[in-house]
Design a protein around this motif. Structure first.
Motif, PDB file in Angstrom:
ATOM      1  N   PRO A  35      42.402  53.210  39.515  1.00 11.62           N
ATOM      2  CA  PRO A  35      42.325  51.803  39.911  1.00 11.62           C
ATOM      3  C   PRO A  35      41.764  51.572  41.318  1.00 11.62           C
ATOM      4  N   ALA A  36      41.792  52.584  42.190  1.00  9.77           N
ATOM      5  CA  ALA A  36      41.206  52.446  43.529  1.00  9.77           C
ATOM      6  C   ALA A  36      39.685  52.542  43.402  1.00  9.77           C
ATOM      7  N   ASP A 150      48.479  55.811  40.848  1.00  8.41           N
ATOM      8  CA  ASP A 150      47.071  55.602  40.488  1.00  8.41           C
ATOM      9  C   ASP A 150      46.586  56.650  39.495  1.00  8.41           C
ATOM     10  N   ASP A 153      48.102  55.976  36.102  1.00  7.55           N
ATOM     11  CA  ASP A 153      47.439  54.802  35.535  1.00  7.55           C
ATOM     12  C   ASP A 153      46.099  55.195  34.925  1.00  7.55           C
ATOM     13  N   GLN A 228      50.645  48.178  47.852  1.00 10.01           N
ATOM     14  CA  GLN A 228      49.502  47.385  47.394  1.00 10.01           C
ATOM     15  C   GLN A 228      48.891  47.957  46.118  1.00 10.01           C
ATOM     16  N   ARG A 229      49.781  48.291  45.178  1.00  5.59           N
ATOM     17  CA  ARG A 229      49.359  48.734  43.840  1.00  5.59           C
ATOM     18  C   ARG A 229      49.481  47.612  42.822  1.00  5.59           C
ATOM     19  N   VAL A 230      49.945  46.464  43.236  1.00  6.78           N
ATOM     20  CA  VAL A 230      50.091  45.335  42.329  1.00  6.78           C
ATOM     21  C   VAL A 230      49.963  44.052  43.143  1.00  6.78           C
ATOM     22  N   HIS A 231      49.477  43.000  42.499  1.00 11.35           N
ATOM     23  CA  HIS A 231      49.423  41.694  43.160  1.00 11.35           C
ATOM     24  C   HIS A 231      50.804  41.059  43.110  1.00 11.35           C
ATOM     25  N   GLY A 261      44.614  45.137  48.802  1.00  9.16           N
ATOM     26  CA  GLY A 261      45.523  44.886  47.693  1.00  9.16           C
ATOM     27  C   GLY A 261      44.810  44.928  46.360  1.00  9.16           C
ATOM     28  N   ARG A 262      45.500  44.480  45.330  1.00  4.79           N
ATOM     29  CA  ARG A 262      44.960  44.449  43.975  1.00  4.79           C
ATOM     30  C   ARG A 262      44.859  43.017  43.483  1.00  4.79           C
ATOM     31  N   ARG A 265      46.580  40.459  37.500  1.00  2.98           N
ATOM     32  CA  ARG A 265      46.200  40.925  36.166  1.00  2.98           C
ATOM     33  C   ARG A 265      45.624  39.803  35.325  1.00  2.98           C
TER      34      ARG A 265
END
Length: 266
Positions: A35-36, A150, A153, A228-231, A261-262, A265
């Motif tokens: 995801p990064a 990450d 995921d 900062q792996r999720v909003h 951040g992310r 979704r």
């Protein structure tokens, strides 16, 4: 305070779980995108290996670490180390997977040994504020868990949260003011109350019970947010009070400049 021995044991356990995810992968799977943006599984492992090595240097030769830090700062301000970190991850990702994995394994074992030998009261230099051996172990736990998230995921694996999340949550709470300072904002003066529900249903708390500014919700959501792996919109966290509410928009447990951040979704 959590004993250093418990911290390093948990760090090794966390690392071992991530190791198990990647050790059996075919070489081509290390190129799987995570995801990064721009980071593959190999980049994630390379970053963990590189950061463990930097922490090892800080724990064993503070002067050499400071000299390296000064050289990096001459190229980019310390709050803009993203390029520096990306380059290190990119270089490590070019190693054959077996060599990269061996480097990471050796580095984390050496780091644990070094941290246990740091005299009480000693502050280790870092990219953020200097920290104790215990705080360094906690920071490495946070990074290992976040980058492991990450990797999982990317590989379509769901990792079950454990009680080790408490270390990540603790760092997330302790870095409240840092999240403001790195954005050139004045931190709130009022203490916050943070109440998080752990994986086994236990409640973890920080701050005075009577505090007006409060954050409550699942510990997993809080840990994902501060790394900062999720909003924030995709969490079940609740903020009471304007300062607590603004903090959740900028929370950041890792050193360096403000993270992007992310995206939500939905």
């Amino acid at each position: 305070m959590v004993e250093l021995q418990q911290l390093v044991a948990d760090l090794l356990d966390e690392s071992a779980e991530i190791d198990a995810l990647v050790s059996g992968l075919p070489d081509e799977a290390w190129a799987t995108q995570t995801p990064a943006p721009g980071w593959t599984v190999a980049h994630q492992v390379a970053h963990l290996a590189w950061t463990d090595q930097r922490a090892l240097l800080a724990a064993t030769d503070g002067d050499a670490f400071q000299a390296e830090l000064a050289e990096a700062a001459a190229t980019a301000p310390l709050d803009q180390l993203g390029t520096f970190v990306d380059e290190a991850a990119g270089q490590g990702a070019e190693e054959p997977p077996a060599e990269l994995l061996a480097t990471w394994r050796r580095g984390r074992e050496d780091l644990v040994d070094a941290l246990q030998g740091v005299p009480d009261g000693t502050k280790l230099p870092w990219y953020g504020p200097p920290m104790s051996a215990g705080s360094m172990a906690t920071a490495r736990m946070m990074e290992t868990w976040a980058h492991g998230y990450d990797i999982a995921d990317a590989l379509g694996v769901r990792r079950e949260p454990t009680g080790r999340l408490r270390h990540v949550a603790h760092l997330g709470v302790r870095t409240r003011d840092f999240a403001y300072v790195v954005r050139h904002r004045v931190p709130p003066t009022e203490e916050f109350r943070v109440e998080l529900t752990g994986p086994a249903g236990e409640v973890w708390t920080w701050g005075p019970a009577e505090a007006r500014q409060r954050v409550t919700g699942p510990a997993l959501d809080f840990c994902l947010l501060v790394t900062q792996r999720v909003h924030r919109a995709d969490t079940a966290l609740t903020a009471t009070g304007p300062d607590a509410d603004s903090w959740l928009d900028i929370a950041q447990a890792f050193a360096g400049g403000p993270g992007d951040g992310r995206a939500p979704r939905s």
